[in-house]
Design a protein around this motif. Structure first.
Motif, PDB file in Angstrom:
ATOM      1  N   THR A 173       0.846  -1.189   0.000  1.00 19.21           N
ATOM      2  CA  THR A 173       0.000   0.000   0.000  1.00 19.21           C
ATOM      3  C   THR A 173       0.881   1.238   0.000  1.00 19.21           C
ATOM      4  O   THR A 173       2.081   1.169  -0.216  1.00 19.21           O
ATOM      5  CB  THR A 173      -0.945  -0.029   1.218  1.00 19.21           C
ATOM      6  N   GLY A 174       0.279   2.376   0.245  1.00 16.71           N
ATOM      7  CA  GLY A 174       1.019   3.629   0.300  1.00 16.71           C
ATOM      8  C   GLY A 174       0.306   4.640   1.166  1.00 16.71           C
ATOM      9  O   GLY A 174      -0.878   4.463   1.507  1.00 16.71           O
ATOM     10  N   ALA A 175       1.011   5.692   1.510  1.00 17.90           N
ATOM     11  CA  ALA A 175       0.433   6.715   2.391  1.00 17.90           C
ATOM     12  C   ALA A 175      -0.797   7.373   1.784  1.00 17.90           C
ATOM     13  O   ALA A 175      -1.652   7.883   2.514  1.00 17.90           O
ATOM     14  CB  ALA A 175       1.481   7.780   2.706  1.00 17.90           C
ATOM     15  N   VAL A 176      -0.912   7.349   0.451  1.00 18.30           N
ATOM     16  CA  VAL A 176      -2.083   7.965  -0.187  1.00 18.30           C
ATOM     17  C   VAL A 176      -3.377   7.298   0.256  1.00 18.30           C
ATOM     18  O   VAL A 176      -4.452   7.896   0.162  1.00 18.30           O
ATOM     19  CB  VAL A 176      -1.983   7.911  -1.728  1.00 18.30           C
ATOM     20  N   GLY A 177      -3.289   6.054   0.747  1.00 22.71           N
ATOM     21  CA  GLY A 177      -4.480   5.369   1.219  1.00 22.71           C
ATOM     22  C   GLY A 177      -4.960   5.843   2.567  1.00 22.71           C
ATOM     23  O   GLY A 177      -6.093   5.565   2.960  1.00 22.71           O
ATOM     24  N   ARG A 178      -4.096   6.576   3.293  1.00 23.58           N
ATOM     25  CA  ARG A 178      -4.454   7.040   4.639  1.00 23.58           C
ATOM     26  C   ARG A 178      -4.389   8.542   4.802  1.00 23.58           C
ATOM     27  O   ARG A 178      -4.921   9.086   5.762  1.00 23.58           O
ATOM     28  CB  ARG A 178      -3.501   6.393   5.657  1.00 23.58           C
ATOM     29  N   GLN A 179      -3.751   9.229   3.887  1.00 25.88           N
ATOM     30  CA  GLN A 179      -3.586  10.678   3.983  1.00 25.88           C
ATOM     31  C   GLN A 179      -4.160  11.349   2.742  1.00 25.88           C
ATOM     32  O   GLN A 179      -4.000  10.845   1.639  1.00 25.88           O
ATOM     33  CB  GLN A 179      -2.103  11.038   4.110  1.00 25.88           C
ATOM     34  N   GLY A 180      -4.838  12.453   2.945  1.00 24.62           N
ATOM     35  CA  GLY A 180      -5.374  13.187   1.810  1.00 24.62           C
ATOM     36  C   GLY A 180      -4.268  13.892   1.046  1.00 24.62           C
ATOM     37  O   GLY A 180      -3.729  14.898   1.505  1.00 24.62           O
ATOM     38  N   MET A 181      -3.894  13.357  -0.101  1.00 22.54           N
ATOM     39  CA  MET A 181      -2.848  13.944  -0.928  1.00 22.54           C
ATOM     40  C   MET A 181      -3.450  14.381  -2.258  1.00 22.54           C
ATOM     41  O   MET A 181      -4.157  13.593  -2.904  1.00 22.54           O
ATOM     42  CB  MET A 181      -1.721  12.940  -1.184  1.00 22.54           C
ATOM     43  N   PRO A 182      -3.201  15.598  -2.681  1.00 24.16           N
ATOM     44  CA  PRO A 182      -3.806  16.065  -3.934  1.00 24.16           C
ATOM     45  C   PRO A 182      -3.285  15.305  -5.138  1.00 24.16           C
ATOM     46  O   PRO A 182      -2.113  14.942  -5.212  1.00 24.16           O
ATOM     47  CB  PRO A 182      -3.380  17.538  -3.996  1.00 24.16           C
ATOM     48  N   GLY A 183      -4.189  15.044  -6.081  1.00 25.71           N
ATOM     49  CA  GLY A 183      -3.782  14.509  -7.365  1.00 25.71           C
ATOM     50  C   GLY A 183      -3.758  13.002  -7.495  1.00 25.71           C
ATOM     51  O   GLY A 183      -3.415  12.487  -8.560  1.00 25.71           O
TER      52      GLY A 183
END
Length: 230
Positions: free
Chosen positions: A140-150
């Motif tokens: 997985t990656g942090a994008v699955g838990r943190q709101g990251m644009p794009g």
């Protein structure tokens, strides 16, 4: 990993390919799949030429019947499945440049179907064959838990994949968890980041030496790996 059978999906390139190579180099039998048969078989031939044990099967994780056959094939190697790395994933567009506001419905649907439903199918079809001490890992990656644009629906799909892992962790008697290696230099996530071969060593640690209770229902990241192996 002597005499173990490890299923790795999405193994024609990137993290999946390197995990398959690492498993075979450590004495395990890697049962690998991907959608592109020719590329997958080239990886398998290379592993075999280095003396590794590998079985390659063309399979699409979006198709549960493909996944069912994959796990049946894996179970025939040693009568069980010792580990599963549910790695297969897609990203439609350029990493970090696909905001939800501009996401197509087709991209949204395929991200969820491949990256989340594909994880569900892989684990579900593995259940009848799992060894008592089996482990299941979902990259997985942090994008699955943190709101990251794009990152649009790719991020949504990774959040869903983590939820699938947590659900199976609650339901099964074997540890199921996610691994977050940070940014990795692959075709999927773009240039830069960690070498997939280094990430494969992290996955091997999770499959063999990481405390089972630390993995089960959790996300182990690069920091956890480095602290444990320094």
């Amino acid at each position: 990993m002597d005499d173990t059978t490890v299923v790795v999906t999405g193994a024609s390139r990137g993290i999946g390919e390197q995990v398959a190579r690492a498993v075979s180099a450590a004495g395990g039998h890697a049962v690998i799949c991907a959608r592109q048969k020719a590329v997958l078989e080239a990886v398998a031939d290379d592993i075999a030429s280095d003396g590794g044990a590998v079985t390659a099967m063309r399979a699409d994780v979006r198709d549960e019947f493909d996944v069912e056959r994959l796990l049946e094939t894996a179970a025939r190697v040693n009568g069980r499945v010792d580990a599963v790395v549910a790695n297969a994933a897609v990203y439609h567009g350029e990493a970090g440049e696909t905001p939800l506001s501009g996401e197509s419905y087709a991209a949204f649907d395929d991200h969820l179907r491949t990256n989340a439903r594909g994880v569900f199918a892989t684990i579900r079809e593995a259940v009848p064959y799992l060894a008592p001490d089996a482990r299941i890992v979902v990259p997985t990656g942090a994008v699955g838990r943190q709101g990251m644009p794009g990152y649009g629906s790719y991020a949504v799909s990774k959040a869903a994949a983590e939820a699938v892992a947590r659900g199976f962790a609650a339901d099964l008697d074997v540890p199921v968890g996610a691994v977050d290696p940070g940014k990795v230099g692959t075709d999927l996530s773009g240039s830069g980041g960690r070498d997939p071969a280094d990430v494969a060593e992290m996955v091997l640690w999770v499959l063999t030496d990481a405390p089972a209770d630390d993995l089960d229902g959790a996300v182990l990241d690069w920091g956890d790996y480095r602290r444990a192996t320094r």
